[in-house]
Design an enzyme around this catalytic site. Structure first.
Site, PDB file in Angstrom:
ATOM      1  N   HIS A  62       0.836  -1.286   0.109  1.00 56.89           N
ATOM      2  CA  HIS A  62      -0.097  -0.244  -0.052  1.00 56.89           C
ATOM      3  C   HIS A  62       0.320   0.760   0.402  1.00 56.89           C
ATOM      4  O   HIS A  62       0.890   2.419  -0.494  1.00 56.89           O
ATOM      5  CB  HIS A  62      -0.933   0.115   1.389  1.00 56.89           C
ATOM      6  CG  HIS A  62      -1.847  -0.600   1.943  1.00 56.89           C
ATOM      7  ND1 HIS A  62      -2.818  -1.552   0.290  1.00 56.89           N
ATOM      8  CD2 HIS A  62      -1.818  -2.015   2.679  1.00 56.89           C
ATOM      9  CE1 HIS A  62      -3.312  -3.192   0.906  1.00 56.89           C
ATOM     10  NE2 HIS A  62      -2.940  -3.447   2.055  1.00 56.89           N
ATOM     11  N   HIS A  92       6.240   6.669   6.099  1.00 56.96           N
ATOM     12  CA  HIS A  92       5.485   6.349   4.762  1.00 56.96           C
ATOM     13  C   HIS A  92       5.519   7.569   4.279  1.00 56.96           C
ATOM     14  O   HIS A  92       5.102   8.230   4.912  1.00 56.96           O
ATOM     15  CB  HIS A  92       4.796   5.148   4.952  1.00 56.96           C
ATOM     16  CG  HIS A  92       3.376   5.605   5.868  1.00 56.96           C
ATOM     17  ND1 HIS A  92       2.743   6.108   7.196  1.00 56.96           N
ATOM     18  CD2 HIS A  92       2.015   6.372   5.437  1.00 56.96           C
ATOM     19  CE1 HIS A  92       1.819   6.160   6.918  1.00 56.96           C
ATOM     20  NE2 HIS A  92       1.382   6.330   6.529  1.00 56.96           N
ATOM     21  N   HIS A  94       2.460   9.103   0.846  1.00 55.22           N
ATOM     22  CA  HIS A  94       0.913   8.460   0.149  1.00 55.22           C
ATOM     23  C   HIS A  94       1.467   9.364  -1.243  1.00 55.22           C
ATOM     24  O   HIS A  94       2.160  10.813  -1.620  1.00 55.22           O
ATOM     25  CB  HIS A  94      -0.344   9.502   0.575  1.00 55.22           C
ATOM     26  CG  HIS A  94      -0.201   8.545   1.588  1.00 55.22           C
ATOM     27  ND1 HIS A  94      -1.270   7.540   1.606  1.00 55.22           N
ATOM     28  CD2 HIS A  94       0.154   8.556   2.789  1.00 55.22           C
ATOM     29  CE1 HIS A  94      -1.169   7.046   2.882  1.00 55.22           C
ATOM     30  NE2 HIS A  94      -0.289   7.978   4.151  1.00 55.22           N
ATOM     31  N   GLU A 104      -2.622  13.343   1.111  1.00 53.46           N
ATOM     32  CA  GLU A 104      -3.712  13.167   1.809  1.00 53.46           C
ATOM     33  C   GLU A 104      -5.130  14.479   2.097  1.00 53.46           C
ATOM     34  O   GLU A 104      -5.906  14.705   1.896  1.00 53.46           O
ATOM     35  CB  GLU A 104      -3.458  11.738   2.693  1.00 53.46           C
ATOM     36  CG  GLU A 104      -3.123  10.869   2.173  1.00 53.46           C
ATOM     37  CD  GLU A 104      -2.940   9.953   2.902  1.00 53.46           C
ATOM     38  OE1 GLU A 104      -3.279   9.311   4.686  1.00 53.46           O
ATOM     39  OE2 GLU A 104      -3.805   8.930   2.553  1.00 53.46           O
ATOM     40  N   HIS A 117       3.751  10.663   6.394  1.00 48.58           N
ATOM     41  CA  HIS A 117       3.370  10.655   7.469  1.00 48.58           C
ATOM     42  C   HIS A 117       4.856   9.579   8.447  1.00 48.58           C
ATOM     43  O   HIS A 117       5.137   9.033   8.149  1.00 48.58           O
ATOM     44  CB  HIS A 117       2.076   9.099   7.468  1.00 48.58           C
ATOM     45  CG  HIS A 117       0.963  10.553   6.563  1.00 48.58           C
ATOM     46  ND1 HIS A 117       0.003   9.825   6.210  1.00 48.58           N
ATOM     47  CD2 HIS A 117       0.820  12.051   6.610  1.00 48.58           C
ATOM     48  CE1 HIS A 117      -0.486  10.759   5.835  1.00 48.58           C
ATOM     49  NE2 HIS A 117      -0.221  11.604   5.963  1.00 48.58           N
ATOM     50  N   THR A 197      -5.931   6.956   7.786  1.00 43.90           N
ATOM     51  CA  THR A 197      -6.113   7.501   6.250  1.00 43.90           C
ATOM     52  C   THR A 197      -6.756   6.151   5.619  1.00 43.90           C
ATOM     53  O   THR A 197      -6.833   6.206   4.725  1.00 43.90           O
ATOM     54  CB  THR A 197      -5.429   8.351   6.013  1.00 43.90           C
ATOM     55  OG1 THR A 197      -4.094   7.468   5.980  1.00 43.90           O
ATOM     56  CG2 THR A 197      -5.197   9.942   6.318  1.00 43.90           C
ATOM     57  N   THR A 198      -5.895   4.610   6.496  1.00 50.96           N
ATOM     58  CA  THR A 198      -6.110   3.196   5.509  1.00 50.96           C
ATOM     59  C   THR A 198      -6.918   2.703   6.700  1.00 50.96           C
ATOM     60  O   THR A 198      -7.115   2.837   7.739  1.00 50.96           O
ATOM     61  CB  THR A 198      -4.800   2.508   4.984  1.00 50.96           C
ATOM     62  OG1 THR A 198      -3.660   2.535   5.976  1.00 50.96           O
ATOM     63  CG2 THR A 198      -4.435   3.356   3.982  1.00 50.96           C
TER      64      THR A 198
HETATM   65  C1  LIG Z   1      -2.875  -0.653  12.391  1.00 53.55           C
HETATM   66  C2  LIG Z   1      -2.079  -1.267  12.994  1.00 53.55           C
HETATM   67  C3  LIG Z   1      -1.261  -1.936  13.914  1.00 53.55           C
HETATM   68 CL1  LIG Z   1      -2.134  -2.023  15.573  1.00 53.55          CL
HETATM   69  C4  LIG Z   1       0.221  -2.317  13.782  1.00 53.55           C
HETATM   70  N1  LIG Z   1       0.896  -3.027  14.778  1.00 53.55           N
HETATM   71  O1  LIG Z   1       1.553  -2.957  14.458  1.00 53.55           O
HETATM   72  O2  LIG Z   1       0.049  -3.606  15.659  1.00 53.55           O
HETATM   73  N2  LIG Z   1       0.177  -1.965  12.275  1.00 53.55           N
HETATM   74  N3  LIG Z   1      -1.013  -1.772  12.337  1.00 53.55           N
HETATM   75  C5  LIG Z   1      -0.697  -1.276  10.251  1.00 53.55           C
HETATM   76  C6  LIG Z   1      -0.597   0.538  10.910  1.00 53.55           C
HETATM   77  O3  LIG Z   1       0.020   1.073  11.900  1.00 53.55           O
HETATM   78  N4  LIG Z   1      -1.626   1.165   9.678  1.00 53.55           N
HETATM   79  C7  LIG Z   1      -1.507   2.682   9.818  1.00 53.55           C
HETATM   80  C8  LIG Z   1      -2.313   2.748   8.330  1.00 53.55           C
HETATM   81  C9  LIG Z   1      -1.974   4.165   8.350  1.00 53.55           C
HETATM   82  C10 LIG Z   1      -1.788   5.587   9.246  1.00 53.55           C
HETATM   83  S1  LIG Z   1      -2.277   6.638   8.306  1.00 53.55           S
HETATM   84  N5  LIG Z   1      -1.432   6.644   6.664  1.00 53.55           N
HETATM   85  O4  LIG Z   1      -0.508   7.844   8.979  1.00 53.55           O
HETATM   86  O5  LIG Z   1      -3.408   7.280   9.323  1.00 53.55           O
HETATM   87  C11 LIG Z   1      -1.024   5.191  10.043  1.00 53.55           C
HETATM   88  C12 LIG Z   1      -0.640   3.814  10.116  1.00 53.55           C
HETATM   89 ZN   LIG Z   2      -0.106   7.414   5.558  1.00 59.44          ZN
END
Ligand SMILES: Cc1c(Cl)c([N+](=O)[O-])nn1CC(=O)Nc1ccc(S(N)(=O)=O)cc1
Ligand SMILES: [Zn+2]
Length: 259
Positions: A62, A92, A94, A104, A117, A197-198
């Site tokens: 992603h 990361h 976008h 975003e 982000h 946001t995902t």
């Molecule tokens: C949901 C989760 C958990 Cl719980 C874990 N973990 O390791 O325990 N990892 N993830 C994945 C994660 O971090 N997703 C994430 C999605 C959007 C964004 S954004 N664009 O910055 O809003 C930041 C992160």
């Molecule tokens: Zn992000």
């Protein structure tokens, strides 16, 4: 698009499995500067990244993510709207497709070429990132806009590594990278309560969006578009681009401005 992967089918589908997609504090949003409230009580943010320990860089299908060791408060963000220090976990990006924008958050309806982000979690109140990720004050994400212009002298360190993680699921070492080199000169910001946001779109993020973009070249943004949504074993090769969620309804939220 990979029809099985819900995230890959894009934002319009997400609410079926994640009803919170239509919640009251979803991100990103369109920030309208003159409608934000300047809050003199909002202090400056501080980024203590000097002891940060980056581990690797991954194509997770992603986005491209740089992960950090987070066993202690070696790299934290503090101050501003935050009641505690929040630990850096990953950062990361976008971005858009050729010529189209890819940030975003938008500012008065305008989007930037890309958005970085930096994801932090509240290790004072919660034991793990996972626990923090579901709490209303669990995460703090620092958003930085990328605007096209001259080459960014440090972004090369990231774009050079992208050639090693072209396919979904690939990872390569990425040590001793300090994201402080990706900050603009001013740390003035907007802040509001929002979400991931995902998917899973958890409403657990205190957003801090810097007003000043960093400048990167179109060539550098183009390297991100060389990444693939698809894995090495898949027949189809789908370029990773437009991995941004459009702005979501404000639903009465206040956006505060540092100054
Ligand atoms: C949901 C989760 C958990 Cl719980 C874990 N973990 O390791 O325990 N990892 N993830 C994945 C994660 O971090 N997703 C994430 C999605 C959007 C964004 S954004 N664009 O910055 O809003 C930041 C992160
Ligand atoms: Zn992000």
């Amino acid at each position: 698009r990979n029809t099985f992967c819900l995230v890959c089918q894009g934002p319009p589908v997400w609410h079926k499995n994640y009803p919170v997609a239509q919640g009251n504090r979803q991100s990103p949003i369109d920030i309208i500067p003159h409608q934000t409230s300047h809050d003199p009580g909002l202090g400056p943010i501080t980024l203590n990244y000097d002891q940060c320990t980056s581990i690797n860089i991954t194509n997770n299908g992603h986005s491209v993510v740089v992960e950090f060791e987070d066993p202690d408060d070696r790299s934290v963000i503090l101050g501003g709207p935050l009641d505690n220090p929040y630990r850096l976990k990953q950062f990361h990006f976008h971005w858009g497709g050729k010529g189209c924008h890819g940030s975003e958050h938008t500012v008065s309806g305008n989007s930037y070429a890309s958005e970085l982000h930096l994801v932090h979690w509240n290790a004072v109140k919660y034991k793990t990132f996972g626990e923090a990720a579901t709490a209303p004050d669990g995460l703090a994400v620092l958003g930085i806009f990328l605007e096209t212009g001259d080459d960014h002298r440090w972004l090369h360190m990231i774009t050079d590594a992208l050639y090693m993680v072209k396919f979904k699921g690939s990872v390569t070492d990425f040590k001793a990278f300090n994201p402080k080199c990706l900050l603009p000169s001013s740390l003035h910001y907007w802040t509001y309560l929002g979400s991931l946001t995902t998917p899973p779109l958890h409403e657990s993020v205190i957003w801090i969006v810097l007003k000043e973009p960093i400048i990167v070249s179109e060539k550098q943004v183009h390297v991100f578009r060389m990444l693939l949504f698809t894995g090495e074993e898949e027949d189809e090769r789908i370029r990773m681009e437009n991995n941004f969620r459009p702005p979501q309804p404000l639903k009465g939220r206040k956006v505060r401005s540092s100054n």
